[in-house]
Design an enzyme around this catalytic site. Structure first.
Site, mmCIF file in Angstrom:
data_model
loop_
_atom_site.group_PDB
_atom_site.id
_atom_site.type_symbol
_atom_site.label_atom_id
_atom_site.label_comp_id
_atom_site.label_asym_id
_atom_site.label_seq_id
_atom_site.Cartn_x
_atom_site.Cartn_y
_atom_site.Cartn_z
ATOM 1 N N SER A 68 -29.009 48.748 -5.080
ATOM 2 C CA SER A 68 -29.445 50.061 -4.612
ATOM 3 C C SER A 68 -30.882 49.965 -4.116
ATOM 4 O O SER A 68 -31.634 49.060 -4.500
ATOM 5 C CB SER A 68 -29.367 51.075 -5.752
ATOM 6 O OG SER A 68 -30.031 52.280 -5.424
ATOM 7 N N TYR A 120 -31.235 53.694 -14.773
ATOM 8 C CA TYR A 120 -30.398 53.210 -13.670
ATOM 9 C C TYR A 120 -31.201 52.277 -12.761
ATOM 10 O O TYR A 120 -30.731 51.201 -12.375
ATOM 11 C CB TYR A 120 -29.864 54.400 -12.873
ATOM 12 C CG TYR A 120 -29.040 54.035 -11.654
ATOM 13 C CD1 TYR A 120 -27.710 53.662 -11.782
ATOM 14 C CD2 TYR A 120 -29.599 54.090 -10.377
ATOM 15 C CE1 TYR A 120 -26.949 53.345 -10.668
ATOM 16 C CE2 TYR A 120 -28.850 53.769 -9.264
ATOM 17 C CZ TYR A 120 -27.528 53.400 -9.412
ATOM 18 O OH TYR A 120 -26.781 53.082 -8.298
#
Length: 244
Positions: A136, A149
């Site tokens: 990501s 995360y």
């Protein structure tokens, strides 16, 4: 760019929804044999109807013992896509042990375990291979309420390089793709505020978010021989966001 995966065996971890599901469909269309892994059986059933002939494995990849039992004898695999992920929003000061443990087990530990299983099979068979993990943009930039995360994705970046260095002598390439925002159920958890979504889009030099197809195409490129010299790298699928 025409890609052909005929005769190759691919395993897609996190295949039930979103990027993983579309990757399975793309690999199946290119002629690869596909093992689709997800913890949600209903997703696998519907995916099997869309892609007749694929093999499905239903297991929670956040569970080390269950994963070993389900995939320990998976057989020869040429291509691996690590797409397993969960996103639980918490401010840094409110991050809990439970969220930390579960997020790291699912997002990062599963990548290590599944990659070990597949890479050991590649080495045993004496065949080259390609591993691609879906990371990501939050591995590179901060985003509110995503501390845990983001840590998993940041660690995935350096782990990709370490794996590339150690597995390279066996002709196994390891890379990642790093999307910013794509239209998945997970990303919608972040974009619950329309004003935030508008501001984010305006910050992208291309004035748009990446599409699912953009991410899948990057995965296919990294899996294929068209990226033969590339290992230990990450493709930014971010419409120029990091450049801004």
């Amino acid at each position: 760019m025409q890609l052909n995966s005929s005769g190759l065996q691919a395993l897609v971890a996190g295949a039930g929804k979103g990027i993983g599901r579309d990757t399975v469909k793309a690999l199946h269309a290119l002629g690869a044999g596909v093992i689709a892994v997800s913890r949600t059986n209903t997703d696998l059933v519907s995916l099997s109807k869309e892609c007749p002939g694929i093999e499905t494995v239903c297991v929670d990849l956040g569970d080390w013992e269950a994963t070993e039992q389900a995939l320990g004898n998976v057989g020869p695999v040429d291509l691996l896509v690590n797409n397993v992920a969960m996103l639980l929003k918490q401010p840094f000061l409110e991050a809990t042990k439970e969220v930390f443990d579960r997020t790291f087990n699912v997002n990062l530990r599963s990548m290590i375990q599944v990659s070990q299983i597949v890479a050991q099979g590649m080495i045993h068979q004496g065949v080259p291979g390609s591993i691609v993990s879906v990371s990501s943009m939050v591995a590179h930039v901060s985003f509110p309420n995503l501390a845990v995360y983001s840590c998993t994705k940041g660690t995935m970046t350096i782990l990709t390089k370490v794996m590339a260095a150690e597995l390279g002598p066996y002709k196994i390439r390891v890379n990642s793709v790093n999307p910013k925002v794509v239209p998945t159920a997970m990303s919608q958890k972040v974009l619950t505020d329309p004003e935030l979504a508008r501001k984010l889009k305006e910050r992208h030099p291309l004035q748009k978010f990446a599409e699912m197809e953009d991410v899948v195409n990057s995965i296919l490129f990294l899996l294929s021989d068209r990226s033969a010299p590339t290992s230990g790298s990450g493709i930014l699928v971010d419409a120029g966001y990091l450049a801004s």
